[in-house]
Design an enzyme around this catalytic site. Structure first.
Site, PDB file in Angstrom:
ATOM      1  N   TYR A 318      14.368 -35.374 -20.197  1.00  0.00           N
ATOM      2  CA  TYR A 318      13.744 -34.736 -19.034  1.00  0.00           C
ATOM      3  C   TYR A 318      12.676 -33.739 -19.485  1.00  0.00           C
ATOM      4  O   TYR A 318      12.951 -32.849 -20.293  1.00  0.00           O
ATOM      5  CB  TYR A 318      14.817 -34.033 -18.201  1.00  0.00           C
ATOM      6  CG  TYR A 318      14.286 -33.474 -16.909  1.00  0.00           C
ATOM      7  CD1 TYR A 318      13.847 -34.323 -15.903  1.00  0.00           C
ATOM      8  CD2 TYR A 318      14.196 -32.101 -16.711  1.00  0.00           C
ATOM      9  CE1 TYR A 318      13.344 -33.812 -14.720  1.00  0.00           C
ATOM     10  CE2 TYR A 318      13.700 -31.582 -15.530  1.00  0.00           C
ATOM     11  CZ  TYR A 318      13.268 -32.448 -14.536  1.00  0.00           C
ATOM     12  OH  TYR A 318      12.755 -31.950 -13.368  1.00  0.00           O
ATOM     13  N   CYS A 602     -29.790 -10.642  -2.497  1.00  0.00           N
ATOM     14  CA  CYS A 602     -30.207 -10.085  -3.781  1.00  0.00           C
ATOM     15  C   CYS A 602     -31.434 -10.849  -4.275  1.00  0.00           C
ATOM     16  O   CYS A 602     -31.574 -12.049  -4.030  1.00  0.00           O
ATOM     17  CB  CYS A 602     -29.050 -10.233  -4.769  1.00  0.00           C
ATOM     18  SG  CYS A 602     -29.445  -9.929  -6.484  1.00  0.00           S
ATOM     19  N   CYS A 605     -30.010 -13.686  -6.669  1.00  0.00           N
ATOM     20  CA  CYS A 605     -28.963 -14.650  -6.307  1.00  0.00           C
ATOM     21  C   CYS A 605     -28.745 -14.635  -4.799  1.00  0.00           C
ATOM     22  O   CYS A 605     -29.453 -13.944  -4.069  1.00  0.00           O
ATOM     23  CB  CYS A 605     -27.659 -14.343  -7.047  1.00  0.00           C
ATOM     24  SG  CYS A 605     -26.837 -12.835  -6.502  1.00  0.00           S
ATOM     25  N   CYS A 615     -27.691  -7.252  -5.654  1.00  0.00           N
ATOM     26  CA  CYS A 615     -26.272  -7.312  -5.283  1.00  0.00           C
ATOM     27  C   CYS A 615     -25.514  -6.354  -6.199  1.00  0.00           C
ATOM     28  O   CYS A 615     -26.051  -5.859  -7.195  1.00  0.00           O
ATOM     29  CB  CYS A 615     -25.740  -8.736  -5.435  1.00  0.00           C
ATOM     30  SG  CYS A 615     -25.667  -9.310  -7.150  1.00  0.00           S
ATOM     31  N   HIS A 618     -25.538  -7.569  -9.984  1.00  0.00           N
ATOM     32  CA  HIS A 618     -26.802  -7.386 -10.704  1.00  0.00           C
ATOM     33  C   HIS A 618     -27.126  -5.895 -10.870  1.00  0.00           C
ATOM     34  O   HIS A 618     -27.707  -5.489 -11.881  1.00  0.00           O
ATOM     35  CB  HIS A 618     -27.938  -8.120  -9.984  1.00  0.00           C
ATOM     36  CG  HIS A 618     -27.997  -9.575 -10.300  1.00  0.00           C
ATOM     37  ND1 HIS A 618     -27.488 -10.549  -9.470  1.00  0.00           N
ATOM     38  CD2 HIS A 618     -28.492 -10.225 -11.380  1.00  0.00           C
ATOM     39  CE1 HIS A 618     -27.666 -11.737 -10.014  1.00  0.00           C
ATOM     40  NE2 HIS A 618     -28.276 -11.570 -11.178  1.00  0.00           N
TER      41      HIS A 618
END
Length: 668
Positions: A318, A602, A605, A615, A618
């Site tokens: 098992y 941002c 991004c 953001c 960053h």
């Protein structure tokens, strides 16, 4: 006469069809094969003419179903085919067992001997049969001898295991359904949009760990450090030595090197060591998953599935075990004798030659009261597909390696001292004296070095050297295997559930495969951020690990199931109170994550602006970068532009940081 038309029998319930067939064939030379509802089952008679019907389940036939709304605390066990359209195939197994239960004198749970197997059989007998007439068969391999032994030693139901399993199901259901509904209700009330979202007691902290790790990688800025390498001429050798000393400043490293050039070195000590490289213990499931991932790149979940197939084929014991031990009750000699009659004959001959025919298992540290370590049963494998063969071969070789002998290595270590300078360093080489288990489990490599022959008193000179710059590195990205190891070390989930939880996170598009690594998706990133921000207790590894410990205590009878469930409801109530306060904020964050409301993005991004047009990630990268540049200046004496170029060109530099560096370079 219809041989399948019987009554007054004992109903043996196996977890899967393959297991039911193995049990029937072990208990009778001529089991009667029957079919009903398009499912096979078997009828046998024992030497006392008692009749037994062996019937398969299809894993779980029952699942928890609660009311709609939020919050929900109560759930009942319902047939899976009624509550989950993907489990409709279980209806025919349910119908078969239901019809056969009517004429049964008693019931035997022969499902896998683990928490899930105990719960599967218990719920079937409780709902379709008579739990007062139930017994338990316990075996660790689907071999004739194991099955016969289990049949002769039928015991009472294992209620501690059952209670632990039911508690786990209820707790996972409570957290999963309530946290998931909380997220969906927040979004629906805020954005008037219904989106299926999910969270869970174990999956959420696992997701957050991957996301947090990825954020730190994206914010990582490599910092320089310096080492010194020297070339030593001694006798006929030219030795390239890396001095075991680090410097933060390049000026310090250069000054150190200049003091070493043309210095005399002398061999002041020669040490010969012979050491044993211990053979490995047999696999538990986690060890097997790690090795299969390392060697073949097979995911933990697929390793578990393949191992289960090998178990159902009667080829291995098992697999869902935590044990690294094989008890004396298991005949090692019989297993090896069986392997001798297979394609492993040459390997068995080698083991016999190494050990002189005396086999002693290298027992590991970890144990499991239910099952031994994973090992071959001795039945010869035939025509295994490549994926199955790879896993079987790992298990067979690991087992044979564990009963062979330790390898023997020699290490020669020379200590050299620099004259008139406070520095000693060592040169060494390794030679394999006896390979032993290394020839059996050939997946472990030991590198032999080119020999160096020096004597005490030999002298040489440092003729050259250089200063090396090295950059700090971030932690590695997670693979499925390394994430599994983290889950185990954090006591999240069990050996039977960890691989499946990782696959669930991928299936729900919270994580995605990136080569051999797994990384968070945008959705996974946001879900983790929301859970981290608003519900930190849910993703606290300590809370989940504590719960795993409590569930283990139920299994050993140290705590009551009801107490653990009550404790979870209290924690859930705390979550609900926090949720009520933050409901609108959660909904807004989810709406932004899914693009349902507009945000000011941002400049680098798709995330929302936090400060200075960036953001929060960053912005954090910018702050860290300014600090890092000052450290670079102090350590290297490079100018600003050269530092930025070195940071930009490093593969270790995080994505958020590179975005900022690229912009700064383009502006100069």
């Amino acid at each position: 006469m219809n041989l399948c038309n019987v009554n007054n029998y004992y109903l043996i319930i196996a977890e899967k069809s393959k297991a039911a067939k193995k049990i029937a064939e072990a208990l009778s030379e001529k089991p009667i094969l029957c079919r009903k509802y398009n499912v096979s089952y078997w009828i046998i008679k024992d030497h006392n003419s008692s009749k037994y019907v062996i019937v398969p389940a299809a894993g779980h036939l029952f699942g928890l179903k609660g009311e709609s709304g939020f919050p929900v605390y109560d759930a009942d066990w319902k047939p899976l085919w009624e509550i989950d359209k993907n489990s409709y195939y279980t209806k025919r197994y349910y119908q078969l067992i239901s019809s056969l239960s009517k004429y049964a004198l008693g019931f035997i749970n022969a499902c896998d001997y683990d928490i899930e197997g105990s719960v599967i059989g218990y719920l079937i007998i409780k709902n379709l049969g008579d739990i007062k007439k139930a017994k338990r068969m316990k075996f660790s391999a689907l071999t004739k001898s194991d099955i016969l032994s289990a049949f002769r030693n039928i015991s009472a139901l294992d209620y501690d295991m059952i209670n632990a399993g039911i508690a786990r199901h209820k707790i996972d259901w409570l957290w999963g359904i309530n946290v998931s509904r909380a997220l969906m209700i927040s979004l629906q009330d805020f954005a008037k949009k219904r989106v299926i979202l999910s969270a869970g007691r174990v999956q959420s902290p696992t997701l957050v760990q991957v996301v947090n790790s990825e954020i730190e990688r994206n914010l990582f800025i490599p910092l320089p450090k310096f080492t010194v390498s020297i070339i030593v001429k001694i006798k006929d050798y030219s030795l390239n030595i890396k001095v075991n000393k680090e410097f933060e400043k390049i000026t310090e490293a250069k000054e150190f090197l200049n003091k070493l050039i043309n210095k005399t070195v002398k061999v002041v000590e020669v040490e010969n060591r012979v050491r044993l490289l211990e053979r490995p213990s047999p696999f538990n499931l986690t060890d097997l998953q790690i090795e299969a991932g390392r060697i073949y790149g097979i995911s933990p979940y697929n390793v578990e599935r393949i191992a289960e197939d090998l178990y159902l084929d009667g080829l291995i014991s098992y697999p869902r075990t935590n044990s690294q031990k094989i008890p004396s009750t298991i005949s090692i000699y019989n297993i090896i004798k069986g392997l001798e009659n297979s394609s492993y004959r040459k390997l068995v001959d080698l083991v016999r030659k190494i050990t002189g025919g005396k086999y002693v298992v290298k027992q590991g540290i970890k144990d499991d009261p239910a099952h031994p370590a994973i090992h071959p049963t001795g039945e010869a494998p035939k025509n295994l597909p490549n994926s199955k063969f790879k896993i079987y071969d790992l298990i067979a070789r690991r087992f044979l390696g564990s009963v062979s002998a330790d390898a023997k290595l020699s290490n020669t270590i020379y200590t050299l001292k620099v004259s008139d300078f406070p520095l000693e360093f060592t040169v060494s080489y390794t030679k394999i004296l006896e390979r032993n288990w290394l020839d059996i489990y050939h997946f472990h490599n030991v590198k032999e070095d080119k020999p160096i022959f020096l004597s005490k008193g030999d002298e040489g000179k440092i003729v050259d050297g250089k200063v090396n710059i090295s950059l700090s590195k971030p932690t590695s990205r997670y693979t499925k295997v390394s994430l599994l190891k983290w889950m185990e070390s954090s006591n999240l989930g069990t050996e039977a559930t960890r691989g499946r939880i990782i696959e669930i996170l991928v299936k729900r598009k919270y994580l995605t495969n990136n080569g051999r690594y797994i990384i968070p998706t945008k959705l996974g990133f946001y879900i983790a951020e929301i859970l981290n921000k608003f519900f930190p207790d849910i993703v606290d590894v300590r809370m989940t690990a504590d719960m795993e410990s409590k569930l283990e205590m139920i299994k050993t009878g140290k705590v009551l199931e009801s107490k653990v469930i009550k404790e979870n409801i209290e924690k859930l109530n705390k979550f609900i109170e926090e949720y009520k306060v933050n409901k609108d904020k959660v909904g807004e964050s989810l709406a932004k994550a899914l693009g349902l409301i507009k945000i000011v993005k941002c400049k680098y991004c798709d995330l929302e602006q936090y400060k200075d047009g960036l953001c929060k990630y960053h912005y954090e990268a910018k702050v860290r970068l300014l600090d890092a540049v000052e450290i670079w200046k102090e350590r290297t004496k490079y100018d600003h532009k050269k530092i930025l170029k070195r940071i930009s060109s490093s593969k270790s530099t995080g994505k958020y940081v590179k975005d900022i560096v690229t912009y700064m370079l383009s502006s100069e």
